[in-house]
Design an enzyme around this catalytic site. Structure first.
Site, mmCIF file in Angstrom:
data_model
loop_
_atom_site.group_PDB
_atom_site.id
_atom_site.type_symbol
_atom_site.label_atom_id
_atom_site.label_comp_id
_atom_site.label_asym_id
_atom_site.label_seq_id
_atom_site.Cartn_x
_atom_site.Cartn_y
_atom_site.Cartn_z
ATOM 1 N N SER A 19 0.844 -1.193 0.000
ATOM 2 C CA SER A 19 0.000 0.000 0.000
ATOM 3 C C SER A 19 0.879 1.242 0.000
ATOM 4 C CB SER A 19 -0.926 0.013 1.222
ATOM 5 O OG SER A 19 -0.155 0.053 2.426
ATOM 6 N N GLY A 20 0.246 2.411 -0.080
ATOM 7 C CA GLY A 20 0.954 3.671 0.064
ATOM 8 C C GLY A 20 2.099 3.876 -0.904
ATOM 9 N N ASP A 40 5.708 -7.211 2.318
ATOM 10 C CA ASP A 40 4.798 -6.455 3.178
ATOM 11 C C ASP A 40 4.371 -7.387 4.301
ATOM 12 O OD1 ASP A 40 2.959 -3.686 2.653
ATOM 13 O OD2 ASP A 40 2.123 -5.102 4.081
ATOM 14 N N ASP A 66 8.131 -9.413 7.895
ATOM 15 C CA ASP A 66 8.173 -8.323 8.869
ATOM 16 C C ASP A 66 9.603 -7.784 8.872
ATOM 17 O OD1 ASP A 66 8.340 -6.709 11.106
ATOM 18 O OD2 ASP A 66 7.256 -8.079 12.430
ATOM 19 N N VAL A 67 9.792 -6.545 8.417
ATOM 20 C CA VAL A 67 11.150 -6.024 8.269
ATOM 21 C C VAL A 67 11.870 -5.841 9.595
ATOM 22 C CG1 VAL A 67 10.664 -4.876 6.076
ATOM 23 C CG2 VAL A 67 10.341 -3.623 8.219
ATOM 24 N N TYR A 164 7.689 7.998 17.197
ATOM 25 C CA TYR A 164 7.799 8.179 15.748
ATOM 26 C C TYR A 164 8.939 9.140 15.417
ATOM 27 C CZ TYR A 164 6.297 8.869 10.893
ATOM 28 O OH TYR A 164 6.241 8.923 9.527
ATOM 29 N N LYS A 168 12.396 8.256 13.219
ATOM 30 C CA LYS A 168 12.669 8.913 11.943
ATOM 31 C C LYS A 168 13.932 9.776 11.985
ATOM 32 C CE LYS A 168 9.320 7.041 9.684
ATOM 33 N NZ LYS A 168 9.592 6.081 8.579
ATOM 34 N N VAL A 199 0.950 13.015 3.549
ATOM 35 C CA VAL A 199 0.502 12.472 2.267
ATOM 36 C C VAL A 199 -0.519 11.383 2.572
ATOM 37 C CG1 VAL A 199 1.178 11.319 0.130
ATOM 38 C CG2 VAL A 199 2.757 12.933 1.216
ATOM 39 N N THR A 201 -1.833 8.198 2.901
ATOM 40 C CA THR A 201 -1.461 6.785 2.819
ATOM 41 C C THR A 201 -2.168 6.089 3.981
ATOM 42 O OG1 THR A 201 0.470 6.970 4.270
ATOM 43 C CG2 THR A 201 0.831 7.407 1.916
#
Length: 309
Positions: A19-20, A40, A66-67, A164, A168, A199, A201
């Site tokens: 997605s996204g 994903d 799962d990353v 978050y 990041k 954006v 998503t």
């Protein structure tokens, strides 16, 4: 530094491809005839993406994973090598969002957010970079590129978004270091960092894919529920589309551009933050440009605190 032309026959690995941004990047790669290696955590979304792309004639392989798990990223690399060889483009895109007052994040909250947003990128860089460097050593004409998806939250520090923000900021630092480290050893492989702002998503709904073992036993706090509402409103109101962002990324990679911004106007806030650092002044109110949003957040949090007494 060599640049990478994203064209037919080149191979792209994309995480969070169901997605996204991930899905739009895959669509753009397919339109150019690139080989696609997708992953994903959400199996149904990944299967739907593969079915759609395969119908266009694209060469696609996928692996649900799962990353945050190193073994899943290694399995993705193994699949890529088996089917298409060393990837020319790696996009470490998978990410999740979680808000709330920073001291109210549980250990499981931190493990989930940092596991996907930071360790997902770490695993991608650690596993794919040596493969790309080896390909470059074997072929002086070979070029490769790594794109790590951070956020404007990696350059700013909006309140009520602690975990978050931390994840990041770390991705931005990791990416800048990766760029510099690569420049020391090769002219054939480089890197970019994508810092999107709001954006539309599905990231504001990422809790749907949170692993059961990392779900908190406690009910969401008032600040976390407030963050969810405000995040959903901000993300869904964005005018730039995920398709626009995919085009921006491909264009930036082909130009060899490191910083990729979806909303350059937001850099004024980044400049203010950096001036705070250099001038040794206390952090500027992040809502100085839109005080009504800051007042809304403050009022909601203080009313919630009063009701909890």
């Amino acid at each position: 530094m060599s640049t990478l032309e994203l064209k037919a026959g080149r191979t792209a690995v994309i995480t969070g491809a169901g997605s996204g941004f991930g899905l739009e990047l895959a669509r753009l790669g397919a339109s150019r005839g690139m080989n696609l290696v997708l992953t994903d955590v959400q199996a149904d979304a990944l299967d739907a993406a593969v079915a759609e792309l395969t119908k266009t004639g694209a060469k696609v392989v996928s692996l649900r994973g799962d990353v945050s798990r190193a073994e899943d990223v290694q399995a993705l690399a193994d699949l890529c090598l088996e089917r298409f060889g060393v990837p020319h483009l790696v996009v470490n895109n998978a990410g999740v969002a979680h808000g709330g007052l920073i001291w109210e994040h549980t250990q499981r909250d931190w493990e989930w957010v940092l596991g996907v947003n930071l360790f997902g990128v770490i695993h991608g860089v650690r596993i794919f970079t040596p493969l790309m460097l080896e390909a470059a050593r074997k072929d002086p004409a070979w070029t490769g590129h790594i794109v790590n998806v951070a956020s404007m939250a990696g350059l700013l520090n909006a309140p009520n978004m602690g975990a978050y923000n931390v994840s990041k900021h770390a991705v931005v630092s990791l990416s800048e270091t990766l760029y510099q480290d690569l420049a020391l050893v090769t002219d054939q492989v480089s890197a970019s960092v994508l810092c999107p702002y709001f954006v539309p998503t599905g990231i504001h709904q990422s809790h749907r894919n949170r692993p059961e073992e990392l779900r908190s036993d406690a009910k969401p706090t008032a600040s976390q529920m407030i963050a969810q509402v405000m995040s959903s409103k901000a993300v869904t109101s964005g005018r730039l589309t995920a398709t626009d962002v995919a085009n921006l990324v491909f264009d930036g990679v082909e130009k060899g551009q490191f910083y990729l911004y979806t909303h350059p106007q937001a850099l004024a806030m980044v400049q203010t933050r950096l001036e705070d650092v250099v001038q040794v002044r206390n952090p500027t109110d992040p809502f100085v440009g839109k005080p009504e949003i800051g007042e809304q957040l403050k009022k909601a949090l203080r009313e919630a605190a009063a009701q909890a007494r």
